[in-house]
Design an enzyme around this catalytic site. Structure first.
Site, mmCIF file in Angstrom:
data_model
loop_
_atom_site.group_PDB
_atom_site.id
_atom_site.type_symbol
_atom_site.label_atom_id
_atom_site.label_comp_id
_atom_site.label_asym_id
_atom_site.label_seq_id
_atom_site.Cartn_x
_atom_site.Cartn_y
_atom_site.Cartn_z
ATOM 1 N N SER A 107 0.829 -1.201 0.000
ATOM 2 C CA SER A 107 0.000 0.000 0.000
ATOM 3 C C SER A 107 0.870 1.260 0.000
ATOM 4 O O SER A 107 1.629 1.490 -0.936
ATOM 5 C CB SER A 107 -0.957 -0.048 1.190
ATOM 6 O OG SER A 107 -2.007 0.875 1.038
ATOM 7 N N GLU B 123 -10.276 -3.882 -5.436
ATOM 8 C CA GLU B 123 -9.842 -2.799 -4.552
ATOM 9 C C GLU B 123 -9.618 -1.496 -5.301
ATOM 10 O O GLU B 123 -9.454 -1.463 -6.522
ATOM 11 C CB GLU B 123 -8.589 -3.202 -3.790
ATOM 12 C CG GLU B 123 -7.355 -3.462 -4.615
ATOM 13 C CD GLU B 123 -6.162 -3.739 -3.728
ATOM 14 O OE1 GLU B 123 -5.837 -2.867 -2.900
ATOM 15 O OE2 GLU B 123 -5.560 -4.822 -3.844
ATOM 16 N N HIS C 217 -7.965 -5.538 0.278
ATOM 17 C CA HIS C 217 -6.702 -4.821 0.197
ATOM 18 C C HIS C 217 -5.664 -5.453 1.130
ATOM 19 O O HIS C 217 -5.918 -5.658 2.308
ATOM 20 C CB HIS C 217 -6.945 -3.358 0.582
ATOM 21 C CG HIS C 217 -5.732 -2.487 0.554
ATOM 22 N ND1 HIS C 217 -4.991 -2.260 -0.582
ATOM 23 C CD2 HIS C 217 -5.138 -1.765 1.544
ATOM 24 C CE1 HIS C 217 -4.002 -1.440 -0.307
ATOM 25 N NE2 HIS C 217 -4.049 -1.130 0.982
#
Length: 358
Positions: free
Chosen positions: A189, A292, A322
């Site tokens: 991320s 996502e 995610h």
């Protein structure tokens, strides 16, 4: 009235030509359909944890108390779990974090892991499920680094911390000064964003490049105009509750939001690695879910890098949350993901000119 017209034209020209930069929509592909398939018991359990996190997190922007609760919740995700590795803290003038060491780990084979958390949360502790698995999977010494978080610090400070850690890990292992024979940079991320940014910076600095990199659902573009950010807000059970409302704002407002919060131009490659030079990168593996919000961040980066002839591989999973890799070993898809990482790294190690395992 003329001054008002000039002001409006100037505002939009600056927003789209300077803050946004290049229009990357040419990289986009149709979004996948999301069939209504039954959830496995393991996936339902993972989703229940995520929804509890979403209820805790509420919405953005975060106040101080809510931010504190989110950080505590994330760190608590490792509580009560049995890990096989040893965690050795590191704190000095150059870096902070912890070595994650499996039994028999090679001190010369190293992974620099950069945690996610929207640049505002997360820590080496919160991501031990991932770093413990990587250490056991690869036999490498994994350094889970800590970097300065927003809003207490500028976004640039976290970038600087990653660069310092890269320089440090090239010549420092868990046993002290010792050059790395094999180095991988990885993250998820926000940490995936920092991973890709750091790899490009190392190339530009003429440093010894990493042998490979990999990123779980990286955020690659702070311009925030990728189609899946809006289209997948309802199907992304992790990011949707926090950011779904934010991305509904007009795109021009998102440009200014990024500029004001990051205090850097949204199109700056240091925070939007997809907008930088993607030539001559080391082999990179990117994994993402098709449901996502960051799907198109990953797809855009991979498409542009491949067009620049960099060896970037994109793997997409259906209907996963995610960073589903958090839920190893209980979630089969998480184990499949790590298996693919191991295969990718093994392939890279066999390529001519790559460093061999110690």
């Amino acid at each position: 009235m003329l001054w008002l017209l000039v002001t409006i034209v100037g505002f939009f020209a600056f927003s789209y030509l300077v803050l946004r930069g290049e229009d990357l929509s040419y990289l986009d592909k149709p979004l996948p359909q999301h069939p209504n398939t039954p959830e496995s018991p393991e996936l339902r359990e993972a989703l229940s944890v995520i929804r509890a996190f979403g209820a805790q997190e509420g919405g953005m922007p975060l106040g101080k108390e809510r931010l504190r609760q989110v950080r505590e919740f994330m760190d608590g995700m490792s509580a009560g779990r049995d890990f096989e590795c040893e965690f050795e803290p590191v704190s000095n003038a150059e870096v902070r974090g912890e070595w994650v060491l499996a039994k028999g780990a090679s001190s010369k084979r190293r992974i620099l892991y950069i945690h996610g958390g929207a640049f505002m949360a997360g820590s080496p502790t919160s991501h031990r499920a991932i770093t413990d698995r990587l250490a056991r999977l690869t036999g490498a010494s994994v350094f889970a680094m800590s970097y300065r978080l927003m809003p207490e610090h500028r976004r640039l400070r976290g970038i600087e911390d990653c660069r310092n850690a890269y320089r440090w890990i090239l010549e420092t292992g868990p046993e002290g000064l010792e050059n790395a024979e094999w180095l991988v940079v990885a993250g998820d991320s926000a940490g995936g964003n920092l991973t890709l940014s750091t790899l490009a910076w190392a190339r530009d600095q003429g440093l010894r490049q990493a042998d490979a990199g990999f990123a779980f659902a990286p955020a690659t573009d702070s311009v925030l105009d990728a189609p899946s950010l809006r289209a997948n807000a309802e199907t992304d059970v992790m990011l949707g509750p926090a950011f779904g409302k934010l991305v509904r704002f007009p795109k021009v407002m998102l440009l200014w939001y990024t500029w004001l919060t990051a205090r850097m131009m949204p199109s700056d490659p240091r925070i939007s690695p997809v907008r930088g030079n993607l030539q001559d990168l080391p082999p990179i593996l990117i994994q993402v879910s098709d449901s996502e919000m960051l799907l198109d961040d990953a797809r855009r980066y991979a498409a542009k890098a491949q067009a620049a002839e960099s060896p970037v591989v994109l793997q997409t999973w259906p209907t996963m949350p995610h960073v589903w890799q958090f839920f190893t070993p209980n979630l089969p898809e998480a184990e499949e993901s790590f298996s693919n990482v191991a295969e990718f790294l093994e392939t890279v190690s066999r390529e001519p000119g790559s460093e061999k395992a110690a």
